[in-house]
Structure formats: C-alpha cells, structure tokens
Design a protein around this motif. Structure first.
Motif, short mmCIF file in Angstrom:
data_model
loop_
_atom_site.label_atom_id
_atom_site.label_comp_id
_atom_site.label_asym_id
_atom_site.label_seq_id
_atom_site.Cartn_x
_atom_site.Cartn_y
_atom_site.Cartn_z
N SER A 1 0.81 -1.23 0.00
CA SER A 1 0.00 0.00 0.00
C SER A 1 0.84 1.27 0.00
CB SER A 1 -0.93 0.01 1.21
OG SER A 1 -0.19 0.08 2.43
N LYS A 2 2.17 1.09 0.16
CA LYS A 2 3.09 2.23 0.24
C LYS A 2 2.67 3.21 1.34
CE LYS A 2 4.60 2.07 -4.59
NZ LYS A 2 3.92 0.79 -4.92
N SER A 3 2.27 2.62 2.49
CA SER A 3 1.80 3.43 3.60
C SER A 3 2.00 2.67 4.91
CB SER A 3 0.32 3.77 3.43
OG SER A 3 -0.21 4.37 4.60
N ASP A 4 2.24 3.42 5.98
CA ASP A 4 2.31 2.80 7.31
C ASP A 4 0.95 2.79 7.99
OD1 ASP A 4 5.04 2.30 7.19
OD2 ASP A 4 5.55 4.32 7.89
N ASP A 5 -0.07 3.33 7.31
CA ASP A 5 -1.42 3.36 7.88
C ASP A 5 -2.09 2.01 7.62
OD1 ASP A 5 -3.79 4.09 9.01
OD2 ASP A 5 -4.40 5.47 7.41
N VAL A 6 -1.63 1.00 8.34
CA VAL A 6 -2.07 -0.39 8.15
C VAL A 6 -2.59 -0.94 9.47
CG1 VAL A 6 -1.20 -2.74 7.77
CG2 VAL A 6 -0.51 -0.89 6.24
N LYS A 7 -3.75 -1.59 9.41
CA LYS A 7 -4.30 -2.23 10.59
C LYS A 7 -4.76 -3.64 10.24
CE LYS A 7 -5.88 2.02 12.86
NZ LYS A 7 -7.05 2.77 13.40
N THR A 8 -4.46 -4.59 11.12
CA THR A 8 -4.95 -5.96 10.92
C THR A 8 -5.53 -6.48 12.22
OG1 THR A 8 -2.71 -6.81 11.40
CG2 THR A 8 -3.34 -6.59 9.08
N LEU A 9 -6.51 -7.36 12.08
CA LEU A 9 -7.12 -8.02 13.22
C LEU A 9 -7.35 -9.48 12.85
CD1 LEU A 9 -8.42 -7.87 16.06
CD2 LEU A 9 -10.59 -7.34 14.91
N GLY A 10 -6.75 -10.39 13.62
CA GLY A 10 -6.91 -11.82 13.35
C GLY A 10 -8.07 -12.40 14.13
N SER A 11 -8.51 -13.58 13.71
CA SER A 11 -9.65 -14.25 14.37
C SER A 11 -9.24 -14.91 15.68
CB SER A 11 -10.25 -15.30 13.44
OG SER A 11 -9.28 -16.29 13.12
N GLY A 12 -7.94 -15.09 15.91
CA GLY A 12 -7.46 -15.71 17.13
C GLY A 12 -5.96 -15.54 17.26
N ARG A 13 -5.48 -15.61 18.51
CA ARG A 13 -4.05 -15.41 18.77
C ARG A 13 -3.38 -16.77 18.92
NH1 ARG A 13 -4.31 -10.83 23.57
NH2 ARG A 13 -5.45 -9.22 22.40
N THR A 14 -2.88 -17.32 17.83
CA THR A 14 -2.14 -18.56 17.96
C THR A 14 -0.84 -18.30 18.70
OG1 THR A 14 -1.21 -18.19 15.75
CG2 THR A 14 -3.14 -19.64 15.90
N ASP A 15 -0.43 -19.28 19.53
CA ASP A 15 0.77 -19.14 20.36
C ASP A 15 2.04 -19.41 19.55
OD1 ASP A 15 -0.70 -18.55 22.66
OD2 ASP A 15 -0.97 -20.67 23.13
N ALA A 16 3.18 -19.17 20.18
CA ALA A 16 4.47 -19.44 19.55
C ALA A 16 4.55 -20.89 19.10
CB ALA A 16 5.59 -19.13 20.54
N GLY A 17 4.97 -21.10 17.85
CA GLY A 17 5.15 -22.44 17.33
C GLY A 17 3.92 -23.11 16.79
N VAL A 18 2.75 -22.48 16.94
CA VAL A 18 1.48 -23.05 16.48
C VAL A 18 1.23 -22.64 15.03
CG1 VAL A 18 -1.03 -23.03 16.83
CG2 VAL A 18 0.52 -23.14 18.81
N HIS A 19 0.61 -23.53 14.27
CA HIS A 19 0.39 -23.32 12.84
C HIS A 19 -1.06 -22.91 12.55
CE1 HIS A 19 4.15 -25.47 12.90
NE2 HIS A 19 3.55 -26.59 13.32
N ALA A 20 -1.30 -22.43 11.33
CA ALA A 20 -2.66 -22.11 10.90
C ALA A 20 -2.86 -22.49 9.44
CB ALA A 20 -2.96 -20.63 11.10
N LEU A 21 -3.98 -23.11 9.18
CA LEU A 21 -4.40 -23.40 7.80
C LEU A 21 -5.44 -22.39 7.34
CD1 LEU A 21 -4.79 -27.29 7.99
CD2 LEU A 21 -2.79 -25.95 7.31
N GLY A 22 -6.12 -21.74 8.28
CA GLY A 22 -7.20 -20.83 7.90
C GLY A 22 -7.40 -19.70 8.88
N GLN A 23 -6.33 -18.98 9.21
CA GLN A 23 -6.46 -17.78 10.04
C GLN A 23 -7.19 -16.72 9.23
OE1 GLN A 23 -6.75 -15.87 12.78
NE2 GLN A 23 -4.62 -15.99 13.52
#
Length: 256
Positions: free
Chosen positions: A42-64
């Motif tokens: 986007s050539k901008s620092d005005d970026v926001k994201t929100l995930g559906s869940g906080r996976t822990d260190a080392g945990v994987h995701a197929l559909g975050q």
C-alpha cells in the motif's frame, strides 16, 4: 481512503512468537510480517490488521481469518499476489475478498476448528519435526475417545487455560470432539499419526493443548474419565495433564 479486506492466511508457526505483534525486540510474529507486507504493497504505514485468534508461539494455521485495513483500492486477487510476493515463504495469503468496516473476525466467528496432530511412536521420524508432536507412550484410544465425548457440550474450562488475556468468563461450548487415525499413505514421509479434532464456539489461551494433555493422561491410565468430568467446572483442581507441545496444533478454519 481506507479499504477493508478479508484475508485467509496459512502459516507454519515454527519461527514465530505467535500471531500477535510483540515489541520489536521480542522477535518475529506472523501479524508483524503481514503488516510489513501490507505496508509495502500500500506504500503506507497506515495499516491495521485483526486476526480471528491469537495462535501461540510455534502453532500453525491453515485458515487464520484476518481483516486488513489499508489506504489502497486493489482487486482482491491482485492483493493476494502482491502480499505473497512480499511475505516469507512460511506465510501465505490463500484468499482475499472485499470486506466492510463492521466485520470483526473475533466477534463474528460462529465456531472455530483446531486439530492437534501427534504420534505415539518410540522413534521420532525426521519429517514430522515441527509439524507433528510425539508422545511416545502406549495409549488406550478407546478411553481417549470416551474423554472426547465428555468434552462435548457447554462447560466451564477454568482448569484448562493459561492466564494472560482477560476474558469475560471461562465457559465455552464444544460442538464436536474426536480422535482420528491417519495412515502413512503412499508418500511415506510422514508417519502414521492421530488427530485430536475439536470444534467449539471459542477457545481460551492454551485450552486445546491442555485438553490434549489431559486426554493423553487418560490414554495412559494416569487419570480417570471421572476426574476429567469433575474438572469441567469453576472449582480449581490439580492440573490433569501437561500443556501439549505447540508444534502439533493447527488452527484449521473459522466459520462465520
């Protein structure tokens, strides 16, 4: 003008401290890498994201599921290509679509599905490292499947989470829970293994891994089904099992 997109993100969590952004000095996070790619595209620092869940260190995701808000109007298919061109190879956006400002991946989720993959072999096979946990003990699968049936329903999971994030209450409803067997197949690289599959309306911090640890102990005869049943309530009891290692856990899908 800020535009909103709904992304489905897959990642191998081995190198990361989990999904959520941490202080810069702490190390890599998946959200941090996604934010950097969005900022580049986007050539901008005005970026926001929100995930559906906080996976822990080392945990994987197929559909975050991720809501991304950026000051760029772009065809979703092109956004997928652009992001993947700027992401590490162990993170991939597999789908994108336009979203609206009112969509919240956490609040609007109807259910989430997690899989925990593990073997009970005495020897750890080389290709399972980082992807399938190993629990090298003789296990009674029938009793473990009975334990899964006990978990189905609405329960207070006070005894099956690690404190950290503030939550309104510890009651969650489990819709499905089972143990599946996966054969080695023709490929032969991954060993035969088991999948603890669980679907619920939400999960507390490390809840799935603590449930797996308790089910393992039932399979070994270290605790009883009655003890598991008694632990599903607000009264604190002695922990029924270990926190299963992170490498076996996968966020599979989020349903809306």
């Amino acid at each position: 003008m800020i535009q909103h997109y709904r992304l489905i993100v897959q990642y191998k969590g081995t190198r990361y401290l989990g999904w959520q952004v941490q202080p810069v000095s702490a190390g890599l996070t998946v959200q941090g890498e996604v934010n950097k790619a969005l900022a580049t595209v986007s050539k901008s620092d005005d970026v926001k994201t929100l995930g559906s869940g906080r996976t822990d260190a080392g945990v994987h995701a197929l559909g975050q599921v991720v809501k991304a808000s950026i000051p760029l109007t772009i065809d979703p298919a092109n956004l997928v290509k652009a992001l993947n061109g700027n992401l590490p190879e162990d993170i991939r956006v597999i789908h994108a679509e336009n979203s609206d400002e009112e969509f919240f991946p956490t609040v609007h989720a109807v259910s989430k599905e997690y899989h925990y993959r593990f073997t009970a072999q005495k020897m750890v096979m080389p290709f399972q490292l980082d992807l399938i946990a190993n629990y090298p003990f003789d296990l009674d699968l029938d009793k473990m499947r009975e334990a899964c049936k006990i978990l189905i329903g609405r329960h207070d999971f006070t005894n099956f989470y690690c404190e950290g994030t503030e939550v309104a209450h510890n009651v969650r409803e489990i819709y499905e829970c089972e143990i599946l067997e996966v054969s080695q197949g023709d490929w032969g690289m991954l060993p035969p293994h088991y999948v603890f599959r669980i679907v619920g309306n939400g999960f507390l911090k490390q809840m799935v891994r603590l449930l797996v640890g308790a089910v393992w102990n039932i399979g070994r005869g270290k605790i009883s089904l009655e003890q598991l049943q008694s632990a599903l309530g607000p009264t604190k009891v002695q922990r029924l099992g270990p926190v299963a290692p992170p490498e076996g856990l996968y966020m599979v899908r989020v349903n809306y």
